[in-house]
Design a protein around this motif. Sequence first.
Motif, PDB file in Angstrom:
ATOM      1  N   PRO A   1       3.553  10.708  -9.898  1.00 36.83           N
ATOM      2  CA  PRO A   1       4.687   9.852 -10.275  1.00 36.83           C
ATOM      3  C   PRO A   1       4.284   8.376 -10.201  1.00 36.83           C
ATOM      4  N   HIS A   2       4.968   7.548 -10.964  1.00 36.49           N
ATOM      5  CA  HIS A   2       4.615   6.131 -11.068  1.00 36.49           C
ATOM      6  C   HIS A   2       4.630   5.444  -9.704  1.00 36.49           C
ATOM      7  N   GLU A   3       5.627   5.758  -8.868  1.00 37.69           N
ATOM      8  CA  GLU A   3       5.735   5.065  -7.587  1.00 37.69           C
ATOM      9  C   GLU A   3       4.565   5.406  -6.659  1.00 37.69           C
ATOM     10  N   ILE A   4       4.053   6.643  -6.755  1.00 37.98           N
ATOM     11  CA  ILE A   4       2.908   7.024  -5.913  1.00 37.98           C
ATOM     12  C   ILE A   4       1.630   6.379  -6.441  1.00 37.98           C
ATOM     13  N   LYS A   5       1.515   6.233  -7.758  1.00 40.28           N
ATOM     14  CA  LYS A   5       0.356   5.535  -8.321  1.00 40.28           C
ATOM     15  C   LYS A   5       0.308   4.091  -7.822  1.00 40.28           C
ATOM     16  N   SER A   6       1.487   3.464  -7.719  1.00 39.48           N
ATOM     17  CA  SER A   6       1.541   2.085  -7.240  1.00 39.48           C
ATOM     18  C   SER A   6       1.021   1.987  -5.809  1.00 39.48           C
ATOM     19  N   VAL A   7       1.386   2.966  -4.990  1.00 42.90           N
ATOM     20  CA  VAL A   7       0.895   2.992  -3.604  1.00 42.90           C
ATOM     21  C   VAL A   7      -0.620   3.165  -3.590  1.00 42.90           C
ATOM     22  N   CYS A   8      -1.131   4.014  -4.479  1.00 42.35           N
ATOM     23  CA  CYS A   8      -2.585   4.238  -4.562  1.00 42.35           C
ATOM     24  C   CYS A   8      -3.312   2.939  -4.879  1.00 42.35           C
ATOM     25  N   LEU A   9      -2.754   2.160  -5.806  1.00 37.86           N
ATOM     26  CA  LEU A   9      -3.390   0.900  -6.191  1.00 37.86           C
ATOM     27  C   LEU A   9      -3.424  -0.067  -5.011  1.00 37.86           C
ATOM     28  N   ASP A  10      -2.339  -0.086  -4.227  1.00 34.32           N
ATOM     29  CA  ASP A  10      -2.279  -0.977  -3.068  1.00 34.32           C
ATOM     30  C   ASP A  10      -3.217  -0.522  -1.956  1.00 34.32           C
ATOM     31  N   LYS A  11      -3.280   0.781  -1.724  1.00 35.20           N
ATOM     32  CA  LYS A  11      -4.002   1.313  -0.570  1.00 35.20           C
ATOM     33  C   LYS A  11      -5.501   1.494  -0.821  1.00 35.20           C
ATOM     34  N   ILE A  12      -5.867   2.021  -2.003  1.00 35.68           N
ATOM     35  CA  ILE A  12      -7.289   2.386  -2.222  1.00 35.68           C
ATOM     36  C   ILE A  12      -7.883   1.759  -3.474  1.00 35.68           C
TER      37      ILE A  12
END
Length: 658
Positions: A58-69
């Motif tokens: 989902p888009h919101e989890i992709k955003s977290v991925c970009l921030d975290k890793i």
Amino acid sequence: MYQYKNNILSIPARLLYQDWSLMSYDTYKKKCDRKQLIRTQQGKGLGNEAFLSYADLPHEIKSVCLDKIGRPEETVVINLLEPFIIPDSKASAFFSNHRTPEGRPLAEPKQRQKSINCWILNAVQLVFEDRGMTGKMFGKRKTRIWQNISEAVNKLDTNKWNHTLPGAAKRLKEKYENYLKEGYGIFIHKGEGNQNTAKIRGEVADFILSHYALPIKLTIPMVLAKYNLRRLEQNWPELAESGLYHWLYEPEQERIWTLARHGKQAWQNKFQHTLSRDKSNWFPNVYWAIDGTKLDWIHFDHTTGHKMASKLRINVLFDVYSEKIIGWSLSETEDHTDHFKAIKMAVKQAECRPYLLTYDNQSGHKMTRMQEFYNDLVALKGGCHHAHRAGAKNNPAEQLFNRFQQQVITKFWFSDGQGIRVKKEDHQPNTDFITAHKHHLKSKEELSPAWEMAVNQWNSGKHPHFEESRDEMYQHPMSLREQLSLQEIMQHLWVTESQKPITYKKEGLTLWLSHTQYQYEVYDGDGNIDIEFRRKYVGKKFIVRYDPDAMDVYIQLCELNAHQEKVFVAFAEPKRKHIDIPVLMQADDKMSWARDYAVRDIEYKRDKTAFEALIARSGYSPSAFIESQELNIKFKGSMPKKQQQKVDAEEDEVLLRM
């Protein structure tokens, strides 16, 4: 943290429910079961960790991925196929030793490129030898294996593995299968020798053609050997066997040497024009969706002794907005010609291009000739077409078909319902009733008006979502429109026969379409057989373009030029047929027959005259050759070696003086 699993960019599943606490483990499992999260690797077994497809997050989890890793582009691609790519010394030696017809080696970058092609295909073969490894790397679904292999090949680092293998899965599979059959040679261009033909002209052409035309039937290597004896003296260009072969087998040369080398009978078998008999008077005989299905109507089948049958099939093209049927084909087949007829009818009615065209996965839609046609049909700005996935429920044509069958088709008394396997009795035919009234059943031909009535009934019926009929809905204004003129319609409604080029033979060109044979011939502006065309093109292969709805008018004959572009050559018309029984012939029949029959003599005399002119120019005649050979026989082959060499070297001069 990003990793490639089965060539799919993935992240560890634990990040969601453990490291980042985005959801509970139970929620994670439920989302996996509902396909809201897609696993690329299961976490079962000791040491295994579950991974999820990044693209399907989902888009919101992709955003977290970009921030975290960070961004996934920074991840190094691990290609599962690469460890199996091993240099093949035999392939490298093959391309290193290869020589073009001019004797030149391949450029070193080309040698390496072609060798790498073989190395990669060897790697695929190595994986296939281990079934367990094949399933692990490329999956167990046969329909997806080559798609996965293609993705692996396409993702190889081109700086390291500079290959020229096809990108499409289907073409890559074909290349692989041909490689297994033919080996390294499939990467050598088949037409390398064609460039030699440009050097063969004037005296060079006369020398080669006159020697190959001799009735003693010299082979091409023999002719080349004689040519090389004279080449340096005459300052002629160096030629290769392949160049001689390509030039000699051009129709203009072949018809000359066939006559002289093999005689009139052989020339007649290959080049003599023939006539066809007419036996007819001997005795009596902004979204279009297309889909095809069986027509559920019972009829009498004359081919099976007037038994009841249900053989007809329909191809229907719907305008999805209005639900109106704007094109259709009614026949016993469901091939590309039926799709073509339905679309042709729709285009003529609409006079504009659709912005979207969809169809099922039937092979007739996906063949090259129809795909090219669809590319030309859809709107130039933003138009597209595609097939629906097999088993998908989003095909509007199927949904419209179901309602069309229920509301119209099954309401005819001779309908056999929607198939014997349907569960509802209301959808099953009353076979007792049909059998009792079978004497009223129509023939296939008589069903055509009934079908047109059914189409009109559907189109004039009320649209399910509006207070208007489908016909009225179809008249609504269009916010976007790309006009399609009559001239453009005729251009785009021609289909290219792309199965294989067709040879124009001595009797003309024969085209098979839906198990029906059509025969064509090229005529000049006065309606006479075009003799000049026959001189140049009998024996040539042509790409044929035709209108399946107008096979009795004419077809187009095209060739590929040096840039692989289709070039128009001539129109061919249905071959003229002749009555050859005198009592049945009218005056015009006799004149037409005589005019066409005369072609064989005209062509024979022309080719014979051309051969005689060739001999006069070159001096290389069969009689001169006999004289020279008799001289050798006289000495019983025992002339002194020096004199023998002199006679051999001067053989052509002796022929010229005679």
